[in-house]
Design a protein around this motif. Structure first.
Motif, PDB file in Angstrom:
ATOM      1  N   GLU A 128       0.804  -1.262   0.006  1.00  0.00           N
ATOM      2  CA  GLU A 128      -0.146   0.083   0.012  1.00  0.00           C
ATOM      3  C   GLU A 128       1.009   1.234   0.011  1.00  0.00           C
ATOM      4  N   GLN A 129       1.911   1.271   0.762  1.00  0.00           N
ATOM      5  CA  GLN A 129       2.719   2.106   0.827  1.00  0.00           C
ATOM      6  C   GLN A 129       3.629   2.626  -0.574  1.00  0.00           C
ATOM      7  N   LEU A 130       3.887   1.654  -1.121  1.00  0.00           N
ATOM      8  CA  LEU A 130       4.370   1.627  -2.473  1.00  0.00           C
ATOM      9  C   LEU A 130       3.394   2.343  -3.448  1.00  0.00           C
ATOM     10  N   LEU A 131       2.225   1.800  -3.416  1.00  0.00           N
ATOM     11  CA  LEU A 131       1.233   2.315  -4.494  1.00  0.00           C
ATOM     12  C   LEU A 131       1.205   3.812  -4.011  1.00  0.00           C
ATOM     13  N   ARG A 132       0.776   4.190  -2.984  1.00  0.00           N
ATOM     14  CA  ARG A 132       0.611   5.477  -2.565  1.00  0.00           C
ATOM     15  C   ARG A 132       1.752   6.395  -2.864  1.00  0.00           C
ATOM     16  N   LEU A 133       2.766   5.733  -2.744  1.00  0.00           N
ATOM     17  CA  LEU A 133       4.259   6.777  -3.351  1.00  0.00           C
ATOM     18  C   LEU A 133       4.168   6.806  -4.935  1.00  0.00           C
ATOM     19  N   THR A 134       3.791   5.596  -5.610  1.00  0.00           N
ATOM     20  CA  THR A 134       3.734   5.794  -6.989  1.00  0.00           C
ATOM     21  C   THR A 134       2.803   6.729  -7.391  1.00  0.00           C
ATOM     22  N   ARG A 135       1.828   6.932  -6.992  1.00  0.00           N
ATOM     23  CA  ARG A 135       0.636   7.763  -7.382  1.00  0.00           C
ATOM     24  C   ARG A 135       1.210   9.355  -6.846  1.00  0.00           C
ATOM     25  N   ARG A 136       1.820   9.273  -5.765  1.00  0.00           N
ATOM     26  CA  ARG A 136       2.328  10.814  -5.434  1.00  0.00           C
ATOM     27  C   ARG A 136       3.318  11.221  -6.225  1.00  0.00           C
ATOM     28  N   VAL A 137       4.577  10.401  -6.751  1.00  0.00           N
ATOM     29  CA  VAL A 137       5.541  10.502  -7.718  1.00  0.00           C
ATOM     30  C   VAL A 137       4.867  10.972  -9.068  1.00  0.00           C
ATOM     31  N   HIS A 138       3.634  10.292  -9.521  1.00  0.00           N
ATOM     32  CA  HIS A 138       3.028  10.537 -10.779  1.00  0.00           C
ATOM     33  C   HIS A 138       2.507  11.986 -10.761  1.00  0.00           C
ATOM     34  N   ARG A 139       1.892  12.169  -9.713  1.00  0.00           N
ATOM     35  CA  ARG A 139       1.063  13.441  -9.529  1.00  0.00           C
ATOM     36  C   ARG A 139       2.124  14.746  -9.550  1.00  0.00           C
ATOM     37  N   ILE A 140       3.130  14.509  -8.785  1.00  0.00           N
ATOM     38  CA  ILE A 140       4.106  15.522  -8.760  1.00  0.00           C
ATOM     39  C   ILE A 140       4.874  15.582 -10.131  1.00  0.00           C
ATOM     40  N   GLN A 141       5.089  14.572 -10.762  1.00  0.00           N
ATOM     41  CA  GLN A 141       6.042  14.979 -12.246  1.00  0.00           C
ATOM     42  C   GLN A 141       4.920  15.385 -13.000  1.00  0.00           C
ATOM     43  N   LYS A 142       3.663  14.950 -13.056  1.00  0.00           N
ATOM     44  CA  LYS A 142       2.803  15.683 -13.865  1.00  0.00           C
ATOM     45  C   LYS A 142       2.520  17.026 -13.664  1.00  0.00           C
ATOM     46  N   ARG A 143       2.690  17.463 -12.310  1.00  0.00           N
ATOM     47  CA  ARG A 143       2.674  18.902 -12.014  1.00  0.00           C
ATOM     48  C   ARG A 143       3.672  19.846 -12.492  1.00  0.00           C
ATOM     49  N   HIS A 144       4.751  19.135 -12.116  1.00  0.00           N
ATOM     50  CA  HIS A 144       6.086  19.757 -12.857  1.00  0.00           C
ATOM     51  C   HIS A 144       5.959  19.880 -14.561  1.00  0.00           C
ATOM     52  N   LEU A 145       5.685  18.749 -15.036  1.00  0.00           N
ATOM     53  CA  LEU A 145       5.607  18.813 -16.476  1.00  0.00           C
ATOM     54  C   LEU A 145       4.519  19.847 -16.893  1.00  0.00           C
ATOM     55  N   GLU A 146       3.305  20.287 -16.214  1.00  0.00           N
ATOM     56  CA  GLU A 146       2.535  21.095 -16.586  1.00  0.00           C
ATOM     57  C   GLU A 146       3.075  22.540 -16.379  1.00  0.00           C
ATOM     58  N   GLN A 147       3.881  22.800 -15.081  1.00  0.00           N
ATOM     59  CA  GLN A 147       4.460  24.022 -14.862  1.00  0.00           C
ATOM     60  C   GLN A 147       5.467  24.488 -16.276  1.00  0.00           C
ATOM     61  N   ARG A 148       6.018  23.457 -16.732  1.00  0.00           N
ATOM     62  CA  ARG A 148       7.052  24.058 -17.864  1.00  0.00           C
ATOM     63  C   ARG A 148       6.148  24.195 -19.012  1.00  0.00           C
ATOM     64  N   GLY A 149       5.105  23.800 -19.051  1.00  0.00           N
ATOM     65  CA  GLY A 149       4.217  24.410 -20.368  1.00  0.00           C
ATOM     66  C   GLY A 149       4.419  23.643 -21.709  1.00  0.00           C
ATOM     67  N   LEU A 150       5.065  22.369 -21.462  1.00  0.00           N
ATOM     68  CA  LEU A 150       5.394  21.623 -22.619  1.00  0.00           C
ATOM     69  C   LEU A 150       4.437  20.966 -23.360  1.00  0.00           C
ATOM     70  N   GLY A 151       3.167  20.832 -22.673  1.00  0.00           N
ATOM     71  CA  GLY A 151       2.097  20.220 -23.361  1.00  0.00           C
ATOM     72  C   GLY A 151       2.169  18.622 -23.752  1.00  0.00           C
ATOM     73  N   ILE A 152       2.969  18.158 -22.787  1.00  0.00           N
ATOM     74  CA  ILE A 152       3.217  16.725 -22.994  1.00  0.00           C
ATOM     75  C   ILE A 152       2.654  15.919 -21.734  1.00  0.00           C
ATOM     76  N   THR A 153       1.905  14.742 -21.934  1.00  0.00           N
ATOM     77  CA  THR A 153       1.572  13.902 -20.911  1.00  0.00           C
ATOM     78  C   THR A 153       2.901  13.232 -20.481  1.00  0.00           C
ATOM     79  N   PRO A 154       2.297  12.509 -19.322  1.00  0.00           N
ATOM     80  CA  PRO A 154       3.429  11.669 -18.665  1.00  0.00           C
ATOM     81  C   PRO A 154       3.782  10.547 -19.494  1.00  0.00           C
ATOM     82  N   ALA A 155       2.766   9.848 -20.160  1.00  0.00           N
ATOM     83  CA  ALA A 155       3.164   8.928 -21.125  1.00  0.00           C
ATOM     84  C   ALA A 155       3.755   9.447 -22.485  1.00  0.00           C
ATOM     85  N   GLN A 156       3.428  10.575 -22.964  1.00  0.00           N
ATOM     86  CA  GLN A 156       4.540  11.133 -24.201  1.00  0.00           C
ATOM     87  C   GLN A 156       5.844  11.347 -23.597  1.00  0.00           C
ATOM     88  N   SER A 157       6.131  11.684 -22.513  1.00  0.00           N
ATOM     89  CA  SER A 157       7.324  12.095 -21.778  1.00  0.00           C
ATOM     90  C   SER A 157       7.950  10.671 -21.722  1.00  0.00           C
TER      91      SER A 157
END
Length: 152
Positions: free
Chosen positions: A12-41
């Motif tokens: 459960e901790q690993l799953l929660r961490l994975t979701r948190r990492v995904h959310r944070i990475q997605k936010r950092h991608l969006e802040q850079r304005g690249l218009g790229i999804t995590p999958a495209q990245s």
């Protein structure tokens, strides 16, 4: 009375961490304005590891997804000018995927976004804790294989 399940808690901790990492990475991608999804990245980063432009089937195999998923991702990246489809010089029926100059710029930005996301995620840890975590993650990623048998 039930016995606590330590492996269930770790899972459960690993799953929660994975979701948190995904959310944070997605936010950092969006802040850079690249218009790229995590999958495209992920696809763009994967392309950067090839010495020559790969076929879509090669990409699908490396990403462990169905070829149709790669087609959709390439369509999006091509529409934004980050990749292009090019005919294979030896077999015109084969299409290769090339990273464009715009794609290389995006890769540079992606590296920065990933670094800043990692800094945010690891901020609560001391240097010693980071070192221990790195060792544990290496063991988990490599599945306990000896150095000579590790896969990228």
């Amino acid at each position: 009375m039930t016995t606590p399940d330590p492996d269930g808690l770790l899972a459960e901790q690993l799953l929660r961490l994975t979701r948190r990492v995904h959310r944070i990475q997605k936010r950092h991608l969006e802040q850079r304005g690249l218009g790229i999804t995590p999958a495209q990245s992920r696809l763009l980063r994967t392309l950067a590891h090839y010495s020559s432009p790969p076929r879509m089937a090669d990409i699908a195999q490396r990403l462990e997804v169905v070829p149709r998923a790669v087609t959709t991702l390439v369509d999006g990246l091509e529409a934004s000018g980050k990749v292009r489809r090019a005919p294979d010089p030896t077999n015109r029926r084969v299409i290769r995927i090339e990273v464009t100059d715009e794609g290389r710029k995006a890769l540079h930005e992606l590296r920065g976004a990933r670094r800043s996301a990692a800094e945010e995620i690891l901020a609560p840890l001391t240097d010693e804790q980071r070192e221990v975590l790195g060792g544990l993650l290496d063991t988990l990623v490599d599945g306990g294989m000896p150095d000579g048998e590790r896969h990228c």
